[in-house]
Design a protein around this motif. Sequence first.
Motif, PDB file in Angstrom:
ATOM      1  N   THR A 194      41.889  34.764  42.706  1.00  0.00           N
ATOM      2  CA  THR A 194      41.604  36.162  43.015  1.00  0.00           C
ATOM      3  C   THR A 194      40.540  36.721  42.087  1.00  0.00           C
ATOM      4  O   THR A 194      40.309  36.202  40.991  1.00  0.00           O
ATOM      5  CB  THR A 194      42.885  37.006  42.941  1.00  0.00           C
ATOM      6  OG1 THR A 194      43.530  36.784  41.671  1.00  0.00           O
ATOM      7  CG2 THR A 194      43.845  36.656  44.066  1.00  0.00           C
ATOM      8  N   PRO A 195      39.852  37.801  42.500  1.00  0.00           N
ATOM      9  CA  PRO A 195      38.731  38.329  41.716  1.00  0.00           C
ATOM     10  C   PRO A 195      39.134  38.745  40.302  1.00  0.00           C
ATOM     11  O   PRO A 195      40.222  39.290  40.073  1.00  0.00           O
ATOM     12  CB  PRO A 195      38.284  39.543  42.534  1.00  0.00           C
ATOM     13  CG  PRO A 195      38.724  39.251  43.933  1.00  0.00           C
ATOM     14  CD  PRO A 195      40.013  38.505  43.789  1.00  0.00           C
ATOM     15  N   GLY A 196      38.244  38.489  39.350  1.00  0.00           N
ATOM     16  CA  GLY A 196      38.433  38.923  37.978  1.00  0.00           C
ATOM     17  C   GLY A 196      38.992  37.836  37.079  1.00  0.00           C
ATOM     18  O   GLY A 196      39.749  36.966  37.520  1.00  0.00           O
ATOM     19  N   GLN A 197      38.630  37.907  35.807  1.00  0.00           N
ATOM     20  CA  GLN A 197      39.061  36.917  34.826  1.00  0.00           C
ATOM     21  C   GLN A 197      40.147  37.456  33.898  1.00  0.00           C
ATOM     22  O   GLN A 197      40.518  36.800  32.928  1.00  0.00           O
ATOM     23  CB  GLN A 197      37.847  36.477  33.987  1.00  0.00           C
ATOM     24  CG  GLN A 197      36.746  35.839  34.806  1.00  0.00           C
ATOM     25  CD  GLN A 197      37.231  34.655  35.618  1.00  0.00           C
ATOM     26  OE1 GLN A 197      37.888  33.753  35.076  1.00  0.00           O
ATOM     27  NE2 GLN A 197      36.942  34.646  36.913  1.00  0.00           N
ATOM     28  N   HIS A 198      40.678  38.646  34.178  1.00  0.00           N
ATOM     29  CA  HIS A 198      41.714  39.251  33.348  1.00  0.00           C
ATOM     30  C   HIS A 198      43.047  38.517  33.517  1.00  0.00           C
ATOM     31  O   HIS A 198      43.224  37.723  34.447  1.00  0.00           O
ATOM     32  CB  HIS A 198      41.886  40.725  33.730  1.00  0.00           C
ATOM     33  CG  HIS A 198      42.058  40.941  35.208  1.00  0.00           C
ATOM     34  ND1 HIS A 198      40.978  41.012  36.078  1.00  0.00           N
ATOM     35  CD2 HIS A 198      43.162  41.090  35.977  1.00  0.00           C
ATOM     36  CE1 HIS A 198      41.419  41.198  37.313  1.00  0.00           C
ATOM     37  NE2 HIS A 198      42.735  41.248  37.279  1.00  0.00           N
ATOM     38  N   GLU A 199      43.981  38.798  32.635  1.00  0.00           N
ATOM     39  CA  GLU A 199      45.316  38.217  32.736  1.00  0.00           C
ATOM     40  C   GLU A 199      46.026  38.806  33.948  1.00  0.00           C
ATOM     41  O   GLU A 199      46.017  40.028  34.154  1.00  0.00           O
ATOM     42  CB  GLU A 199      46.108  38.503  31.468  1.00  0.00           C
ATOM     43  CG  GLU A 199      47.452  37.796  31.411  1.00  0.00           C
ATOM     44  CD  GLU A 199      48.210  38.055  30.121  1.00  0.00           C
ATOM     45  OE1 GLU A 199      49.340  37.538  29.986  1.00  0.00           O
ATOM     46  OE2 GLU A 199      47.670  38.771  29.241  1.00  0.00           O
ATOM     47  N   LYS A 200      46.642  37.932  34.750  1.00  0.00           N
ATOM     48  CA  LYS A 200      47.231  38.366  36.015  1.00  0.00           C
ATOM     49  C   LYS A 200      48.677  37.919  36.135  1.00  0.00           C
ATOM     50  O   LYS A 200      49.115  36.962  35.481  1.00  0.00           O
ATOM     51  CB  LYS A 200      46.442  37.797  37.203  1.00  0.00           C
ATOM     52  CG  LYS A 200      44.981  38.193  37.253  1.00  0.00           C
ATOM     53  CD  LYS A 200      44.247  37.421  38.324  1.00  0.00           C
ATOM     54  CE  LYS A 200      42.747  37.628  38.240  1.00  0.00           C
ATOM     55  NZ  LYS A 200      42.011  36.727  39.158  1.00  0.00           N
ATOM     56  N   ARG A 201      49.404  38.624  36.988  1.00  0.00           N
ATOM     57  CA  ARG A 201      50.743  38.243  37.395  1.00  0.00           C
ATOM     58  C   ARG A 201      50.818  38.382  38.914  1.00  0.00           C
ATOM     59  O   ARG A 201      50.043  39.119  39.518  1.00  0.00           O
ATOM     60  CB  ARG A 201      51.810  39.139  36.759  1.00  0.00           C
ATOM     61  CG  ARG A 201      51.803  39.179  35.245  1.00  0.00           C
ATOM     62  CD  ARG A 201      52.446  37.948  34.634  1.00  0.00           C
ATOM     63  NE  ARG A 201      52.576  38.113  33.189  1.00  0.00           N
ATOM     64  CZ  ARG A 201      51.657  37.786  32.307  1.00  0.00           C
ATOM     65  NH1 ARG A 201      50.498  37.262  32.721  1.00  0.00           N
ATOM     66  NH2 ARG A 201      51.858  37.963  31.007  1.00  0.00           N
ATOM     67  N   SER A 202      51.777  37.702  39.522  1.00  0.00           N
ATOM     68  CA  SER A 202      51.990  37.810  40.967  1.00  0.00           C
ATOM     69  C   SER A 202      53.473  37.979  41.270  1.00  0.00           C
ATOM     70  O   SER A 202      54.345  37.576  40.484  1.00  0.00           O
ATOM     71  CB  SER A 202      51.474  36.560  41.705  1.00  0.00           C
ATOM     72  OG  SER A 202      50.066  36.508  41.731  1.00  0.00           O
TER      73      SER A 202
END
Length: 451
Positions: A123-131
């Motif tokens: 998904t777009p962006g290089q930030h820390e993510k959660r789902s």
Amino acid sequence: MTHADTPAVQGGPELAQERRLVTEIPGPRSRELAARKDAAVTRAVGTMLPVYTVAAGGGVVVDVDGNSLIDLGSGIAVTTVGNANPCVSAAVAEQAAAFTHTCFMITPYDGYVRVAEELARLTPGQHEKRSALFNSGAEAVENAVKIARAHTKRQAVVAFDHAYHGRTNLTMALTAKNMPYKHGFGPFAAEVYRAPMSYPFRDAGVDGPAAARRAIDVIEKQVGATNLAAVVIEPIQGEGGFVEPAPGFLPALLDWCRANDVVFIADEVQTGFARTGDMFACDHEGVVPDLIVTAKGIAGGLPLAAVTGRAEIMDAPHVGGLGGTYGGNPIACAAALAVIETIETDGLVDRARAIGKTMLDRLTALQADDPRVGDVRGRGAMVAVELVQAGTTEPDAALTARIAAAAHAQGLVVLTCGTWGNVLRFLPPLTIPDHLLAEAFDLLAQIIKES
């Protein structure tokens, strides 16, 4: 007709890739099944093209009468990698043999985590993510709003003209069109507001930044930024008519959200997973949403959806505040991992662009010769024509219905959409062979000319 009477046809890519009509559409066996459907299934569940499927794959759907139809719908943008992709089928079979369900909230499993890791990567962006994983696009949109409200401690949500976000109570409130989605089903969820969409065909002289200023002015005056939890938008609208906002609209809207601590939610249920010629439609203008909602093409036809976003936003709800019995079912997760592998291994993002060029070239040629083809738009394998009364922008829903009916009778699965019901949309599977795509648009050109 009994189950034994249904012909056994092997689906998948080895299915003959041809349009073949051996009966009228629908044929006698499909009509018999339609009568059984009428006796057993509520009339509220409609069917656009009542041919009953026994096999599908590549670019065709085969019905119980032996007719083979060219598929320009993909189950509404779901079977992006094909209806019986071998990689997906094998992954599903392997997982089903191991276990079909435990509920991730009770005894979790690796597949859910792997899907979340892939979503963070893609998904777009290089930030820390959660789902968080769910079952349907509507369920995921509704949970995205819950997450935004938990994070901002605000209640108001803005959606847009022509939007479609689902059929649950909250997502019906977010959806713009009354029939058939909302009529008679209210009252709807409160604190939902609507702003004007950028609609280039009907926005003469209004560029993307100007359209964004118009929308923001409505939001600031009618809602107030300090009351607003989230803006929810489809980067290219689906059921609303494949409306692609003018360049600059989405980035300007995102900038305003950032400046006002409003969560920007991109609903990529229909546009995601290579459909538009990018992995996600937001990639086209470098838009990085706070939350992105995916479903449809994520799992090759199995029920799966996701909300993916910035870690600090996704972690805002209390422990146990998100979930569901079937969300992230292990079989659906196995299918999703196989879909992602197939998209990347088979170069399906590039394939979507090639399909889109073919469709846009053919439809633009039709537009040059027919003033009833008011607009041709879309990206990748998500393309539409808006039909109007010749020489005007007045919607012509009757013409659209005639063309769709004639296409169905000739063995083309085409879909309609749009606020006024005057848009023909084309969503072929990315596995459709070139010769079928060419045949489909040859036939469509003739149908439009004769309608």
